[in-house]
Design a protein around this motif. Structure first.
Motif, short mmCIF file in Angstrom:
data_model
loop_
_atom_site.label_atom_id
_atom_site.label_comp_id
_atom_site.label_asym_id
_atom_site.label_seq_id
_atom_site.Cartn_x
_atom_site.Cartn_y
_atom_site.Cartn_z
N ASP A 272 38.71 4.41 0.87
CA ASP A 272 38.96 2.97 0.91
C ASP A 272 38.80 2.51 2.37
O ASP A 272 39.60 2.86 3.23
CB ASP A 272 40.39 2.71 0.41
CG ASP A 272 40.72 1.22 0.41
OD1 ASP A 272 40.06 0.45 1.15
OD2 ASP A 272 41.66 0.84 -0.32
N THR B 227 34.96 -7.75 5.02
CA THR B 227 35.38 -7.82 3.62
C THR B 227 36.89 -7.95 3.48
O THR B 227 37.38 -8.51 2.51
CB THR B 227 34.91 -6.57 2.85
OG1 THR B 227 35.42 -5.40 3.51
CG2 THR B 227 33.39 -6.50 2.78
N LYS B 228 37.60 -7.44 4.47
CA LYS B 228 39.06 -7.54 4.42
C LYS B 228 39.49 -9.01 4.46
O LYS B 228 40.39 -9.43 3.73
CB LYS B 228 39.67 -6.76 5.57
CG LYS B 228 41.17 -6.66 5.42
CD LYS B 228 41.74 -5.37 5.93
CE LYS B 228 43.14 -5.32 5.32
NZ LYS B 228 44.05 -4.47 5.83
N LYS C 78 37.28 -5.32 -2.17
CA LYS C 78 37.46 -3.87 -2.07
C LYS C 78 36.20 -3.22 -1.48
O LYS C 78 35.08 -3.55 -1.88
CB LYS C 78 37.74 -3.28 -3.45
CG LYS C 78 38.02 -1.79 -3.38
CD LYS C 78 38.20 -1.16 -4.74
CE LYS C 78 38.27 0.35 -4.55
NZ LYS C 78 38.20 1.07 -5.81
N THR C 79 36.40 -2.33 -0.52
CA THR C 79 35.25 -1.73 0.16
C THR C 79 35.41 -0.22 0.26
O THR C 79 36.46 0.28 0.69
CB THR C 79 35.09 -2.33 1.57
OG1 THR C 79 34.94 -3.74 1.42
CG2 THR C 79 33.87 -1.77 2.28
N ASN D 286 39.07 -10.20 1.19
CA ASN D 286 39.78 -9.41 0.19
C ASN D 286 38.86 -8.79 -0.86
O ASN D 286 39.15 -8.83 -2.05
CB ASN D 286 40.84 -10.30 -0.48
CG ASN D 286 42.06 -9.50 -0.84
OD1 ASN D 286 42.15 -8.32 -0.48
ND2 ASN D 286 42.98 -10.11 -1.55
N HIS E 143 39.30 -0.14 3.89
CA HIS E 143 40.34 -0.97 4.53
C HIS E 143 41.49 -0.12 5.07
O HIS E 143 42.36 -0.63 5.75
CB HIS E 143 40.84 -2.03 3.54
CG HIS E 143 39.78 -3.03 3.22
ND1 HIS E 143 39.82 -3.84 2.11
CD2 HIS E 143 38.63 -3.35 3.86
CE1 HIS E 143 38.75 -4.61 2.07
NE2 HIS E 143 38.00 -4.32 3.13
N CYS F 210 34.02 -3.56 7.01
CA CYS F 210 35.38 -3.59 6.47
C CYS F 210 36.19 -4.75 7.05
O CYS F 210 37.00 -5.36 6.33
CB CYS F 210 36.08 -2.26 6.73
SG CYS F 210 35.38 -0.95 5.70
#
Lengths: 473, 280
Positions: free
Chosen positions: B244, B200-201, B206-207, B204, B246, B197
């Motif tokens: 989610d 990927t954050k 979505k995870t 940006n 994030h 996370c």
């Protein structure tokens, strides 16, 4: 007719000594002896208006059963109880008689009311120990009904319908029947052998109980109708525990009362051989003032805690728990911190070692003192924070007993089933009919967290309504 | 009682079992879980569904031996029975409309990532799978992943198989190289999901993560499975187990997950000794 007993006080309930019982899970109240029961029964005046009956949610013919006891016809007394109540051994133990039947007893005007609950328990226990009579299924009427949840509401509804000849299947999510009687109320207040026996009686009546069945997931209500059921009763009970929304509630050692009690009662985590873990806290705070809070506190004490606090934001007089439970808790050494409210749970943190296993463990809680102001919407005086009263209580375990909100699984998978903004299923009037034809509901799923007997009353009313509905189809 | 139809050791600490449970098999979907009890006095163990065979009426579970209860489960043989098996619980993983997805699995979490990858593949989604294990001996389900992935990235911590390193390395490389994933779905140890996370954050993407916290009833009653997601208390059993990533407070989840570590270790030893005695 035997002589009346005009003693102004109830025959006291024999119980285990506090210093002994606060270390074990044996039943605290040991029950009346035969002689005690006969004597107590003879306190009943068998008055004309029998106000006690109107104050009973399931309308047990109280004077009639007590008269049988006074005349030493205990089996006859049981038959009268059993007409209205499927679970007399349970009700005799956990009903709040002091606000129901006994609150209206005329003997209570100039003394203590008749010990109706204690007599009910005596009769049910006597029957269980002495009667060899087995219930048998009545002739089938050819109709099928599904009941969701094997708690007090569901068991009562199923029992009443089975007695009328319906083929009833109860679907229970957990691995045992009983609902809150199994997972919530501790052994020392309601031995599980008694719950099991009451469940066995229902099976003898022809009720099928399917455990491990989560309705809303494995089957929907629509599928229950497709399977030939002509009506469905939802008694799925209370749901998700509430928390306070204060910092630190997710620390290690913070439990909901539901989780703490389920580990102990359902999973038997207090037994050394249990596979389910439980924290044996030394300094435990239980937040809340209801019966569930008392149960959690008394369990924590029995797990070996040195200090157990009940932390409640109102005063002793406002505790929602039954007086008897509060007294039992006090006798067992539970410390009442009333007019106190937690504002933060404190966690251990070793700044030098982020891998210290103690990091994140509860180590205290910050509280504020409260005082009571003007009555609020509930009619109870509103607690107000006393300025500058903050203090820290040293604890290692915290249990939140703040009530629950109804389980979402069924309403979210049943189209057309209406719920209010709190998530409680909406029913019309007394009979429990929901917004869906043929679907009835009762107990905590409708009212939010309430009592065993109210749930039983709802199950009973719904059973009568379901019978009417199916007969008139 | 529920019959163990087949049993297969995937590696020395991970076992696959196929359980006869037609009602659960009829409804179970990728991302959902079951709760089982091995014996009459057993603990309730939540396990994510690895596969449902609607026709055969079986549900597959893949589990790692971590405590007394999983050790007892592992001691059961093919053809024997377990006491309770309830489900499907939780919400299925939402996969509708996804065109291109990175599925990340770590260790035994790959067992849960696989059905998600398979479901995506079956609906025509382009699937890139990133799977990581501690070493070669612990690798499981490689062929199954190959069969449903357009690309497969195999990682081991010690480099004894595939590429050496953690799953976030090839994942970040792929994102930087311009693979436009609609979503990353990560399932594995909490620490792995946390780092996926974080990665990927930055970019940006979505995870979604699948959380597997401490749980008793699994039906929205006990509240033991609570997590903080986006500052709110959520319950994995009814609100999840997918969230989610994030928004999940992973540090808190890790601490809560370790709550009974000592007890688990103790029970594992106790059960181990007991089973040894029985075998003698």
């Amino acid at each position: 007719m035997a002589d009346r007993n005009m003693s102004p006080t109830k025959c006291p309930m024999p119980s285990l000594a506090p210093d002994y019982r606060n270390k074990v899970f044996e039943e605290v109240a040991t029950g009346y002896t035969y002689e005690m029961a006969i004597n107590e029964a003879r306190r009943c005046l068998n008055c004309k208006n029998h106000p006690c009956v109107s104050a009973c949610p399931v309308r047990i013919d109280i004077p009639a059963f007590i008269e049988r006891v006074a005349n030493e016809d205990i089996e006859g007394a049981f038959k009268i109880l059993n007409k209205q109540s499927t679970l007399p051994a349970v009700c005799g133990r956990v009903c709040p008689q002091e606000t129901q039947c006994e609150s209206k007893c005329v003997r209570g005007i100039k003394g203590e009311p008749v010990g109706i609950g204690r007599l009910e328990r005596f009769v049910a226990d006597w029957h269980r120990e002495h009667s060899t009579e087995k219930m048998t299924p009545p002739a089938s009427n050819g109709h099928k009904v599904a009941v969701i949840g094997a708690g007090p509401a569901g068991l009562t509804c199923a029992g009443d319908l089975a007695k009328l000849g319906y083929k009833v299947t109860i679907y229970e999510a957990l691995h045992v029947a009983g609902g809150v009687l199994s997972y919530g109320i501790p052994e020392f207040r309601l031995p599980k052998a008694i719950v099991n026996k009451e469940v066995e009686n229902l099976k003898d009546l022809g009720v099928d109980i399917e455990t491990d069945m989560v309705i809303g997931k494995v089957l929907t209500i629509d599928e229950l109708f497709e399977m030939g059921n002509e009506a469905v009763f939802i008694g799925s009970g209370a749901g998700l525990p509430r928390f306070m929304g204060i910092p630190g509630e997710s620390l290690k050692g913070v439990y909901s009362a539901n989780e703490f009690l389920t580990r102990i009662n359902l999973m038997k985590a207090y037994l050394p051989e249990s596979k389910t873990p439980i924290r044996h806290g030394k300094k435990v705070a239980v937040v809340g003032g209801g019966n569930v809070a008392m149960d959690a506190a008394r369990c924590a004490k029995r797990l070996g805690a040195d200090e157990v606090y009940i932390v409640y934001r109102r005063g002793m007089a406002e505790l929602p728990a039954r007086r008897e439970e509060v007294e039992h808790a006090q006798e067992e050494g539970i410390i009442f911190k009333t007019l106190t409210n937690p504002v933060e749970v404190l966690g251990f943190n070793n700044p030098d070692d982020p891998r210290d296993p103690r990091n994140g463990e509860v180590c205290g809680m910050t509280c504020v003192e409260m005082e009571l102001g003007e009555p609020d919407a509930s009619g109870r005086r509103r607690p107000i924070v006393k300025e500058g009263s903050e203090f820290t209580l040293d604890i290692d375990t915290m249990i939140m007993a703040l009530g629950t909100s109804p389980n979402p699984l069924i309403r979210s998978t049943t189209p057309g089933l209406e719920a209010n903004k709190h998530g409680c299923i909406i029913t019309q009037g007394e009979d429990g009919l929901t917004s869906r034809e043929g679907v009835y509901a009762g107990g905590d799923a409708v009212t939010g967290a309430a009592t065993v007997i109210l749930a039983m009353g709802a199950g009973k009313n719904a059973a009568a309504a379901i019978d009417e509905y199916i007969k008139n189809k | 009682m529920f019959k163990i139809v087949t049993k297969q050791e995937l590696n020395p600490t991970v076992t696959r079992m196929s359980i006869e449970a037609p009602m659960v098999a009829r409804k179970g979907k990728a991302g959902q879980f079951i709760i089982l009890r091995v014996n009459e006095d057993g603990e309730r163990i939540p396990l994510t569904i690895a596969h449902c065979d609607r026709e055969a009426g079986t549900v597959d579970i893949i589990f790692q031996i971590v405590g007394g209860a999983t050790m007892e489960l592992n001691a059961k043989k093919q053809g024997e029975y377990i006491q309770d098996f309830v489900g499907p619980l939780g919400k299925p993983t939402e996969i509708e409309g996804l065109k291109k997805v990175a599925v990340v699995g770590g260790g035994v979490g790959c067992a849960i990532a696989l059905p998600v990858a398979q479901a995506l593949h079956a609906q025509g989604t382009e699937v890139h799978s990133f799977v990581g294990f501690r070493n070669k001996d612990l690798v499981i389900l490689e062929d199954d992943f190959k069969a449903c992935s357009d690309k497969l990235f195999m990682m081991t911590d010690d480099g004894s198989y595939g590429r050496q390193g953690v799953v976030t390395v090839p994942l970040e490389e792929a994102i930087v190289a311009g693979e436009n994933y609609d979503e990353v779905i990560a399932i594995g140890p909490v620490i792995m999901m946390k780092f996926v996370c974080l990665t990927t954050k930055k970019h940006n993407v979505k995870t979604v993560v699948s959380m597997n916290p401490i749980m008793i009833d699994g039906t929205g009653m006990c509240g033991g499975c609570r997590l903080t997601v986006g500052g709110e208390t959520k319950f994995a059993c009814v609100d999840g187990p997918d969230f989610d990533g994030h928004l999940v407070d992973f540090d808190e989840a890790m601490k809560r997950g370790a709550m009974y570590r000592d007890f688990e270790g103790h029970k594992r030893e106790e059960t181990c000794n007991l089973l040894k005695k029985e075998a003698e």
